[in-house]
Design a protein around this motif. Structure first.
Motif, PDB file in Angstrom:
ATOM      1  N   GLY A  29       0.860  -1.190   0.000  1.00 25.97           N
ATOM      2  CA  GLY A  29       0.000   0.000   0.000  1.00 25.97           C
ATOM      3  C   GLY A  29       0.883   1.222   0.000  1.00 25.97           C
ATOM      4  N   LYS A  30       0.520   2.210  -0.777  1.00 24.73           N
ATOM      5  CA  LYS A  30       1.426   3.346  -0.936  1.00 24.73           C
ATOM      6  C   LYS A  30       1.273   4.356   0.179  1.00 24.73           C
ATOM      7  CE  LYS A  30       1.655   3.021  -5.953  1.00 24.73           C
ATOM      8  NZ  LYS A  30       0.484   2.118  -6.049  1.00 24.73           N
ATOM      9  N   GLU A  31       0.031   4.567   0.587  1.00 25.78           N
ATOM     10  CA  GLU A  31      -0.197   5.596   1.585  1.00 25.78           C
ATOM     11  C   GLU A  31      -0.392   4.984   2.962  1.00 25.78           C
ATOM     12  OE1 GLU A  31      -3.282   8.615   0.579  1.00 25.78           O
ATOM     13  OE2 GLU A  31      -3.163   7.533  -1.314  1.00 25.78           O
ATOM     14  N   ALA A  32      -0.061   5.756   3.943  1.00 26.44           N
ATOM     15  CA  ALA A  32      -0.333   5.315   5.300  1.00 26.44           C
ATOM     16  C   ALA A  32      -1.826   5.064   5.436  1.00 26.44           C
ATOM     17  CB  ALA A  32       0.097   6.393   6.282  1.00 26.44           C
ATOM     18  N   ALA A  33      -2.174   4.070   6.183  1.00 24.30           N
ATOM     19  CA  ALA A  33      -3.569   3.782   6.509  1.00 24.30           C
ATOM     20  C   ALA A  33      -4.377   3.272   5.337  1.00 24.30           C
ATOM     21  CB  ALA A  33      -4.269   5.010   7.074  1.00 24.30           C
ATOM     22  N   MET A  34      -3.760   3.129   4.192  1.00 23.74           N
ATOM     23  CA  MET A  34      -4.503   2.640   3.038  1.00 23.74           C
ATOM     24  C   MET A  34      -3.857   1.374   2.507  1.00 23.74           C
ATOM     25  SD  MET A  34      -7.127   4.145   2.509  1.00 23.74           S
ATOM     26  CE  MET A  34      -8.101   5.558   2.157  1.00 23.74           C
ATOM     27  N   PRO A  35      -4.043   0.290   3.185  1.00 25.31           N
ATOM     28  CA  PRO A  35      -3.458  -0.946   2.677  1.00 25.31           C
ATOM     29  C   PRO A  35      -4.070  -1.239   1.313  1.00 25.31           C
ATOM     30  CG  PRO A  35      -5.036  -1.396   4.427  1.00 25.31           C
ATOM     31  CD  PRO A  35      -4.864   0.085   4.357  1.00 25.31           C
ATOM     32  N   ALA A  36      -3.267  -1.724   0.405  1.00 25.98           N
ATOM     33  CA  ALA A  36      -3.808  -2.053  -0.915  1.00 25.98           C
ATOM     34  C   ALA A  36      -4.916  -3.071  -0.731  1.00 25.98           C
ATOM     35  CB  ALA A  36      -2.699  -2.613  -1.793  1.00 25.98           C
ATOM     36  N   PRO A  37      -6.049  -2.868  -1.405  1.00 30.67           N
ATOM     37  CA  PRO A  37      -7.183  -3.758  -1.184  1.00 30.67           C
ATOM     38  C   PRO A  37      -6.854  -5.213  -1.518  1.00 30.67           C
ATOM     39  CG  PRO A  37      -7.656  -2.153  -2.934  1.00 30.67           C
ATOM     40  CD  PRO A  37      -6.371  -1.765  -2.318  1.00 30.67           C
ATOM     41  N   GLU A  38      -5.921  -5.400  -2.456  1.00 33.75           N
ATOM     42  CA  GLU A  38      -5.610  -6.784  -2.807  1.00 33.75           C
ATOM     43  C   GLU A  38      -4.574  -7.379  -1.864  1.00 33.75           C
ATOM     44  OE1 GLU A  38      -4.816  -4.138  -4.435  1.00 33.75           O
ATOM     45  OE2 GLU A  38      -2.828  -4.262  -5.336  1.00 33.75           O
ATOM     46  N   GLY A  39      -4.059  -6.556  -0.960  1.00 30.33           N
ATOM     47  CA  GLY A  39      -3.112  -7.078   0.002  1.00 30.33           C
ATOM     48  C   GLY A  39      -3.774  -8.116   0.885  1.00 30.33           C
ATOM     49  N   SER A  40      -2.965  -8.968   1.472  1.00 32.27           N
ATOM     50  CA  SER A  40      -3.570 -10.006   2.309  1.00 32.27           C
ATOM     51  C   SER A  40      -2.628 -10.339   3.445  1.00 32.27           C
ATOM     52  CB  SER A  40      -3.851 -11.248   1.475  1.00 32.27           C
ATOM     53  OG  SER A  40      -2.640 -11.758   0.984  1.00 32.27           O
ATOM     54  N   ASN A  41      -3.156 -10.952   4.459  1.00 33.48           N
ATOM     55  CA  ASN A  41      -2.320 -11.384   5.567  1.00 33.48           C
ATOM     56  C   ASN A  41      -2.448 -12.893   5.754  1.00 33.48           C
ATOM     57  OD1 ASN A  41      -4.836 -11.592   6.747  1.00 33.48           O
ATOM     58  ND2 ASN A  41      -4.547  -9.895   8.175  1.00 33.48           N
ATOM     59  N   ASN A  42      -1.725 -13.393   6.721  1.00 33.81           N
ATOM     60  CA  ASN A  42      -1.747 -14.840   6.982  1.00 33.81           C
ATOM     61  C   ASN A  42      -3.143 -15.345   7.266  1.00 33.81           C
ATOM     62  OD1 ASN A  42       0.850 -15.657   6.658  1.00 33.81           O
ATOM     63  ND2 ASN A  42       1.444 -15.169   8.767  1.00 33.81           N
ATOM     64  N   GLN A  43      -3.905 -14.527   7.968  1.00 34.46           N
ATOM     65  CA  GLN A  43      -5.257 -14.934   8.327  1.00 34.46           C
ATOM     66  C   GLN A  43      -6.102 -15.167   7.079  1.00 34.46           C
ATOM     67  OE1 GLN A  43      -3.470 -12.661   9.979  1.00 34.46           O
ATOM     68  NE2 GLN A  43      -3.978 -12.655  12.148  1.00 34.46           N
ATOM     69  N   ASP A  44      -5.899 -14.322   6.066  1.00 33.80           N
ATOM     70  CA  ASP A  44      -6.639 -14.514   4.819  1.00 33.80           C
ATOM     71  C   ASP A  44      -6.326 -15.880   4.214  1.00 33.80           C
ATOM     72  OD1 ASP A  44      -7.957 -11.974   4.664  1.00 33.80           O
ATOM     73  OD2 ASP A  44      -6.069 -11.064   4.044  1.00 33.80           O
ATOM     74  N   LYS A  45      -5.037 -16.202   4.189  1.00 39.31           N
ATOM     75  CA  LYS A  45      -4.629 -17.486   3.593  1.00 39.31           C
ATOM     76  C   LYS A  45      -5.232 -18.647   4.351  1.00 39.31           C
ATOM     77  CE  LYS A  45      -0.244 -15.949   1.775  1.00 39.31           C
ATOM     78  NZ  LYS A  45       0.937 -15.406   2.427  1.00 39.31           N
ATOM     79  N   LEU A  46      -5.097 -18.578   5.646  1.00 37.60           N
ATOM     80  CA  LEU A  46      -5.627 -19.668   6.465  1.00 37.60           C
ATOM     81  C   LEU A  46      -7.135 -19.778   6.286  1.00 37.60           C
ATOM     82  CD1 LEU A  46      -5.337 -21.807   8.623  1.00 37.60           C
ATOM     83  CD2 LEU A  46      -5.356 -20.014  10.358  1.00 37.60           C
ATOM     84  N   PHE A  47      -7.762 -18.639   6.197  1.00 39.28           N
ATOM     85  CA  PHE A  47      -9.212 -18.634   6.032  1.00 39.28           C
ATOM     86  C   PHE A  47      -9.640 -19.347   4.754  1.00 39.28           C
ATOM     87  CE2 PHE A  47     -12.802 -16.570   3.878  1.00 39.28           C
ATOM     88  CZ  PHE A  47     -13.815 -17.005   4.710  1.00 39.28           C
TER      89      PHE A  47
END
Lengths: 199, 479
Positions: free
Chosen positions: A38-56
């Motif tokens: 994500g380029k801006e603070a507080a604006m994670p790229a919508p397509e970004g994901s975390n571990n929880q997403d993968k596990l989910f």
């Protein structure tokens, strides 16, 4: 995570995925991964994901697949009309939902096994042996547990996930899953003549 | 979770040997482990994860997101409520300094009226999606982070008096000032009813409590008061990097929320529910009249003021999380000394006087108006209110009741990251001094007393007339 995970034959491709174009819906998530794109603070790229997403994606896909497979058995074997109807509905809705899930989670490489997980294999074996009223009760009991688990999984993902498309999927799916749970509890109460399960 | 698994898929596909090995291990697990169950949810479904980013990055992100967070909540509030400032003529809160807002503020869904809803079954209302959204659970402004959020008046007063910062960098209070209680609230003592309000219009703080109470309270009560005004580190206000306030913070005091032993409408999330998206909002309760109350907390049903006092500090004020609290520096008040003194102090706080009420809790017919008396009739009769809010026992029944509002809406819908779930059994709140403590219900989802009447009219299926509804509001203003 289960010790069985690694034994499964892995499906899916290694391709990295293209981003989907969901607008950032609401606020930033409670906790972001250190590598959140994500380029801006507080604006994670919508397509970004975390571990929880993968596990989910993995857990939800496993659950969804079991849902369809066990309900297909019930379509053939259930004796009660209302249970058969429930099974029809589960096959239809969850087949569609599983596709939506895999589309939303495309590229997260969810590490999907080919067969059911061991617990659902056992349920499948049990269902194959059972018949008549006891089949219906066994199937509906398993449905209650699975829908409880899925509702909790979705609520957890809404709490902890980051990927916009996936969170949207979870939010859209949850009311439906909770309605199925209610419906399953009503069926159980009907089959067992116990009032205890339905709210 | 095991993140290397998901990440190393390509590798696994090429290593059949590795797979066989793991299969063997798994089978051993199968035979040795006995029963098989599916994967449980990961720990962060219950436990608070440790921060993974440095505080300055978290702060930058949170501050950047804050305008959108606040806007989103404002949109939700505006969709659900008429937030206008419309005080009633001739009615003030007990301190005489703030108006009481009038009228129903919950907005109807298009195509419905209060009368049409009252004539529908819960199933019909649910099917057609007509349950007013303002009757549904109200989300925290930032549900997924949660935590305590203070109104601006409290932040300003504590900043001035104690130079302590109660402002979070990630979230602000959401309701307009005119929909919150009088601030600072008057204080009435049960041990000195002759005095009336002893606050002098000031907020009790650690800097002024002694001068304000010496000669009125006992040494034990004053010591209890000191502890209730002493800040201790809490979830969002502490000295670690896991906080939501700019500088290292001394923490939060009990009376930062229960300002002057009443409520300033500071809110939080319930400690009793997980995962995070399922937690419901908690509007701070007043501590008035606790001497008569036998169960405490909307869900926990703690059986004494002492238990509540001890526990509230132990688990980081409403996070139900002793693990995280311990890491941030926990205060464990000594039960026979400190807890008892804090509890004794709280038990001295009375309701505001209600001159129209007789000792039985009934209206004095020589003082009450015809409309108020008519309201009492509805309260006792057609409205069924007195079944739970028993006048003689301070409008309490010391019970929790399940109002089953989910009969009227589809469960599992998500609003601002909160999942709408059944509330389940909730404690009956007292109605003494009720005009002083908006917003209403455990989560503050209702803005006015007129809203509570429409709510119960629908939820209990009462079919009250417009006149009966008005008289009920007039009656509740006398309590």
């Amino acid at each position: 995570m289960s010790r069985f995970v690694s034994t499964f034959i892995l499906a899916g491709s290694c391709a990295l995925l293209a981003s989907t174009g969901f607008a950032q819906e609401g606020a930033n998530p409670a906790g972001m991964s250190p590598d959140t794109p994500g380029k801006e603070a507080a604006m994670p790229a919508p397509e970004g994901s975390n571990n929880q997403d993968k596990l989910f994606v993995r857990q939800a896909a496993l659950g969804g697949r079991a849902e369809v497979e066990l309900s297909k058995i019930a379509q053939k074997k259930a004796s009660n009309a209302s249970v058969r109807e429930f099974a029809d509905r589960m096959v239809e809705v969850h087949s569609k939902s599983n596709q939506q899930l895999l589309r939303a989670g495309k590229g997260l490489n969810p590490d999907l096994p080919r067969d059911l997980d061991p617990e659902h294999q056992r349920v499948r074996d049990e269902l194959q042996k059972a018949s008549g009223q006891s089949f219906d009760i066994a199937y509906i009991s398993a449905q209650i547990q699975d829908h409880q688990r899925t509702a909790n999984l979705l609520q957890w993902h809404i709490s902890m996930g980051q990927n916009e498309a996936l969170r949207k999927y979870s939010m859209q799916t949850l009311p439906e899953v909770m309605a199925h749970l209610e419906h399953a509890k009503q069926n159980y109460a009907m089959l067992t003549q116990g009032a205890g399960s339905a709210r | 979770m095991n993140s290397t698994l998901a990440g190393s898929q390509c590798l696994h596909q090429r290593t059949g040997l590795n797979r066989k090995l793991l299969l063997g291990v798994a089978l051993m697990g199968f035979t040795a482990g006995g029963g098989i169950s599916a994967d449980p949810l990961p720990p962060d479904a219950t436990y608070r994860p440790l921060p993974t980013l440095p505080l300055d990055v978290v702060r930058r992100n949170d501050e950047g997101a804050k305008p959108a967070v606040q806007r989103r909540q404002q949109n939700l509030l505006n969709e659900r409520y008429d937030l206008a400032d419309r005080p009633m003529q001739g009615v003030k809160m007990s301190g005489g300094r703030k108006g009481v807002q009038e009228g129903v503020r919950v907005k109807l869904r298009p195509g419905s009226s209060w009368e049409s809803l009252a004539n529908m079954t819960p199933e019909e209302i649910k099917e057609q999606g007509l349950f007013p959204a303002g009757f549904m659970p109200l989300p925290h402004v930032k549900q997924l982070t949660g935590g305590q959020v203070f109104p601006q008046n409290q932040i300003d007063a504590i900043g001035d008096a104690e130079d302590r910062n109660l402002k979070r960098f990630d979230v602000d209070f959401d309701l307009p000032d005119h929909l919150t209680p009088e601030f600072p609230a008057p204080i009435f003592l049960s041990n000195r009813p002759d005095l009336g309000d002893i606050s002098g219009g000031k907020l009790l703080t650690i800097r002024n409590y002694y001068a304000m109470t010496v000669g009125i309270l006992t040494p034990v009560q004053i010591e209890g008061l000191r502890l209730l005004l002493t800040p201790f580190p809490q979830e969002e206000f502490n000295q670690t990097e896991d906080r939501k306030v700019a500088e290292q913070s001394l923490g939060v005091a009990c009376l930062d929320c229960h300002a002057n032993f009443h409520t300033n409408a500071a809110f939080h999330l319930t400690p009793d529910v997980r995962p995070q998206a399922a937690r419901f909002r908690l509007d701070t309760t007043s501590l008035r009249g606790m001497f008569n109350q036998q169960i405490h907390g909307s869900k926990r049903s703690l059986r004494s003021v002492e238990d509540f006092t001890e526990f509230e500090q132990r688990t980081a004020y409403f996070n139900g999380d002793h693990v995280s609290a311990t890491r941030k520096g926990v205060h464990l008040p000594d039960r026979p000394n400190q807890v008892a003194m804090m509890a004794q102090m709280q038990n001295m706080i009375d309701f505001p006087p209600a001159p129209k009420l007789l000792p039985t809790g009934k209206l004095d017919p020589t003082k009450a108006s015809a409309r108020e008396l008519a309201g009492e009739q509805v309260f006792m009769g057609k409205g069924q209110c007195a079944g739970c809010h028993i006048p003689q026992t301070f409008f309490l029944d010391h019970m929790m009741h399940d109002l089953k509002t989910e009969r009227f809406y589809k469960m599992g819908q998500v609003f601002n990251d909160q999942v709408a779930l059944p509330d389940g059994p909730i404690k009956t709140f007292t109605l003494r001094g009720i005009k002083d403590s908006p917003p209403y219900l455990h989560d503050g989802r209702l803005m006015t007393l007129a809203d509570t009447v429409e709510f119960f009219n629908l939820v209990l299926g009462l079919k009250l007339t417009a006149e009966e509804k008005d008289s009920l509001v007039a009656y509740m203003l006398t309590l």
